[in-house]
Design a protein around this motif. Structure first.
Motif, PDB file in Angstrom:
ATOM      1  N   ALA A  81       0.827  -1.206   0.000  1.00  0.00           N
ATOM      2  CA  ALA A  81       0.000   0.000   0.000  1.00  0.00           C
ATOM      3  C   ALA A  81       0.863   1.258   0.000  1.00  0.00           C
ATOM      4  O   ALA A  81       0.561   2.225  -0.712  1.00  0.00           O
ATOM      5  N   VAL A  82       1.941   1.246   0.768  1.00  0.00           N
ATOM      6  CA  VAL A  82       2.857   2.399   0.782  1.00  0.00           C
ATOM      7  C   VAL A  82       3.455   2.593  -0.606  1.00  0.00           C
ATOM      8  O   VAL A  82       3.487   3.708  -1.139  1.00  0.00           O
ATOM      9  N   ALA A  83       3.912   1.507  -1.216  1.00  0.00           N
ATOM     10  CA  ALA A  83       4.533   1.592  -2.539  1.00  0.00           C
ATOM     11  C   ALA A  83       3.549   2.097  -3.599  1.00  0.00           C
ATOM     12  O   ALA A  83       3.940   2.835  -4.513  1.00  0.00           O
ATOM     13  N   ALA A  84       2.275   1.727  -3.448  1.00  0.00           N
ATOM     14  CA  ALA A  84       1.258   2.131  -4.419  1.00  0.00           C
ATOM     15  C   ALA A  84       0.660   3.497  -4.119  1.00  0.00           C
ATOM     16  O   ALA A  84      -0.126   4.012  -4.926  1.00  0.00           O
ATOM     17  N   GLY A  85       0.991   4.070  -2.974  1.00  0.00           N
ATOM     18  CA  GLY A  85       0.392   5.346  -2.598  1.00  0.00           C
ATOM     19  C   GLY A  85      -1.076   5.218  -2.217  1.00  0.00           C
ATOM     20  O   GLY A  85      -1.832   6.179  -2.305  1.00  0.00           O
ATOM     21  N   ASP A  86      -1.470   4.041  -1.790  1.00  0.00           N
ATOM     22  CA  ASP A  86      -2.852   3.736  -1.409  1.00  0.00           C
ATOM     23  C   ASP A  86      -3.068   4.130   0.053  1.00  0.00           C
ATOM     24  O   ASP A  86      -2.775   3.353   0.960  1.00  0.00           O
ATOM     25  N   LEU A  87      -3.565   5.342   0.282  1.00  0.00           N
ATOM     26  CA  LEU A  87      -3.715   5.854   1.640  1.00  0.00           C
ATOM     27  C   LEU A  87      -4.683   5.025   2.475  1.00  0.00           C
ATOM     28  O   LEU A  87      -4.448   4.815   3.667  1.00  0.00           O
ATOM     29  N   THR A  88      -5.747   4.553   1.867  1.00  0.00           N
ATOM     30  CA  THR A  88      -6.695   3.707   2.595  1.00  0.00           C
ATOM     31  C   THR A  88      -6.012   2.416   3.028  1.00  0.00           C
ATOM     32  O   THR A  88      -6.162   1.972   4.170  1.00  0.00           O
ATOM     33  N   GLY A  89      -5.252   1.818   2.133  1.00  0.00           N
ATOM     34  CA  GLY A  89      -4.521   0.600   2.458  1.00  0.00           C
ATOM     35  C   GLY A  89      -3.444   0.831   3.502  1.00  0.00           C
ATOM     36  O   GLY A  89      -3.217  -0.017   4.375  1.00  0.00           O
ATOM     37  N   VAL A  90      -2.783   1.989   3.441  1.00  0.00           N
ATOM     38  CA  VAL A  90      -1.757   2.326   4.439  1.00  0.00           C
ATOM     39  C   VAL A  90      -2.407   2.447   5.810  1.00  0.00           C
ATOM     40  O   VAL A  90      -1.925   1.874   6.788  1.00  0.00           O
ATOM     41  N   GLU A  91      -3.511   3.181   5.870  1.00  0.00           N
ATOM     42  CA  GLU A  91      -4.193   3.348   7.157  1.00  0.00           C
ATOM     43  C   GLU A  91      -4.670   1.999   7.695  1.00  0.00           C
ATOM     44  O   GLU A  91      -4.464   1.688   8.865  1.00  0.00           O
TER      45      GLU A  91
ATOM     46  N   VAL B  32      -0.521   5.669  11.347  1.00  0.00           N
ATOM     47  CA  VAL B  32      -1.977   5.837  11.282  1.00  0.00           C
ATOM     48  C   VAL B  32      -2.337   7.305  11.486  1.00  0.00           C
ATOM     49  O   VAL B  32      -3.136   7.874  10.730  1.00  0.00           O
ATOM     50  N   SER B  33      -1.752   7.920  12.487  1.00  0.00           N
ATOM     51  CA  SER B  33      -2.042   9.331  12.790  1.00  0.00           C
ATOM     52  C   SER B  33      -1.668  10.244  11.632  1.00  0.00           C
ATOM     53  O   SER B  33      -2.398  11.197  11.322  1.00  0.00           O
ATOM     54  N   ALA B  34      -0.547   9.977  10.996  1.00  0.00           N
ATOM     55  CA  ALA B  34      -0.116  10.804   9.864  1.00  0.00           C
ATOM     56  C   ALA B  34      -1.103  10.706   8.706  1.00  0.00           C
ATOM     57  O   ALA B  34      -1.473  11.726   8.107  1.00  0.00           O
ATOM     58  N   VAL B  35      -1.534   9.491   8.402  1.00  0.00           N
ATOM     59  CA  VAL B  35      -2.486   9.321   7.298  1.00  0.00           C
ATOM     60  C   VAL B  35      -3.803  10.012   7.636  1.00  0.00           C
ATOM     61  O   VAL B  35      -4.346  10.764   6.824  1.00  0.00           O
ATOM     62  N   ARG B  36      -4.299   9.777   8.835  1.00  0.00           N
ATOM     63  CA  ARG B  36      -5.572  10.381   9.234  1.00  0.00           C
ATOM     64  C   ARG B  36      -5.485  11.904   9.313  1.00  0.00           C
ATOM     65  O   ARG B  36      -6.471  12.595   9.091  1.00  0.00           O
TER      66      ARG B  36
ATOM     67  N   THR C 207       0.700  13.427   4.384  1.00  0.00           N
ATOM     68  CA  THR C 207       1.211  12.438   3.445  1.00  0.00           C
ATOM     69  C   THR C 207       2.715  12.518   3.256  1.00  0.00           C
ATOM     70  O   THR C 207       3.343  11.521   2.902  1.00  0.00           O
ATOM     71  N   ASP C 208       3.311  13.675   3.504  1.00  0.00           N
ATOM     72  CA  ASP C 208       4.759  13.808   3.383  1.00  0.00           C
ATOM     73  C   ASP C 208       5.492  13.029   4.481  1.00  0.00           C
ATOM     74  O   ASP C 208       6.690  12.786   4.371  1.00  0.00           O
ATOM     75  N   GLN C 209       4.783  12.629   5.506  1.00  0.00           N
ATOM     76  CA  GLN C 209       5.382  11.880   6.611  1.00  0.00           C
ATOM     77  C   GLN C 209       5.285  10.367   6.435  1.00  0.00           C
ATOM     78  O   GLN C 209       5.891   9.612   7.200  1.00  0.00           O
ATOM     79  N   ILE C 210       4.544   9.907   5.439  1.00  0.00           N
ATOM     80  CA  ILE C 210       4.331   8.471   5.280  1.00  0.00           C
ATOM     81  C   ILE C 210       5.644   7.733   5.053  1.00  0.00           C
ATOM     82  O   ILE C 210       5.921   6.737   5.730  1.00  0.00           O
ATOM     83  N   ALA C 211       6.460   8.176   4.134  1.00  0.00           N
ATOM     84  CA  ALA C 211       7.715   7.469   3.833  1.00  0.00           C
ATOM     85  C   ALA C 211       8.643   7.394   5.045  1.00  0.00           C
ATOM     86  O   ALA C 211       9.116   6.299   5.381  1.00  0.00           O
TER      87      ALA C 211
END
Length: 115
Positions: free
Chosen positions: A47-57, A83-87, A91-95
């Motif tokens: 999900a991270v690799a695909a940029g899928d925010l729902t999947g990441v969360e 989880v907190s970053a996505v919610r 998005t710049d903090q995901i990686a």
């Protein structure tokens, strides 16, 4: 490696985890040893690799629950931060947060493999 030694290697809440497993060290060990086989981290990575925010969360939230039940505090905290970053729309903090989570996951798997 014993559970006590695991506590010295990782941020591992041995007492809390044992309480959640009815005081059974054997049962806790059985579930700890299943962590590397669990598909949650792989799904989260995808999900991270695909940029899928729902999947990441979803993946980070699921991993947070698994880690909390097993007493793996560092992995739980890293998952919670993601989880907190996505919610929060950060998005710049995901990686960078996923990199920390990945490190915590790899450390847990490495040390659990020695149990």
């Amino acid at each position: 490696m014993t559970l006590s030694q695991l506590s010295s290697q990782l941020r591992f809440d041995q007492a809390g985890a044992l309480a959640r497993f009815g005081g059974s060290e054997a049962l806790l060990l059985r579930f700890l040893r299943r962590l590397p086989e669990d598909k949650t981290f792989a799904a989260l990575s995808d999900a991270v690799a695909a940029g899928d925010l729902t999947g990441v969360e979803r993946g980070a939230h699921t991993l947070k629950g698994v880690a909390a039940n097993l007493g793996l505090d560092a992995l739980r905290d890293a998952s919670s931060d993601l989880v907190s970053a996505v919610r929060g729309g950060q998005t710049d903090q995901i990686a960078p947060l996923f990199a920390l989570l990945s490190d915590a996951y790899q450390a847990a798997c490495r040390d659990i493999s020695q149990l």
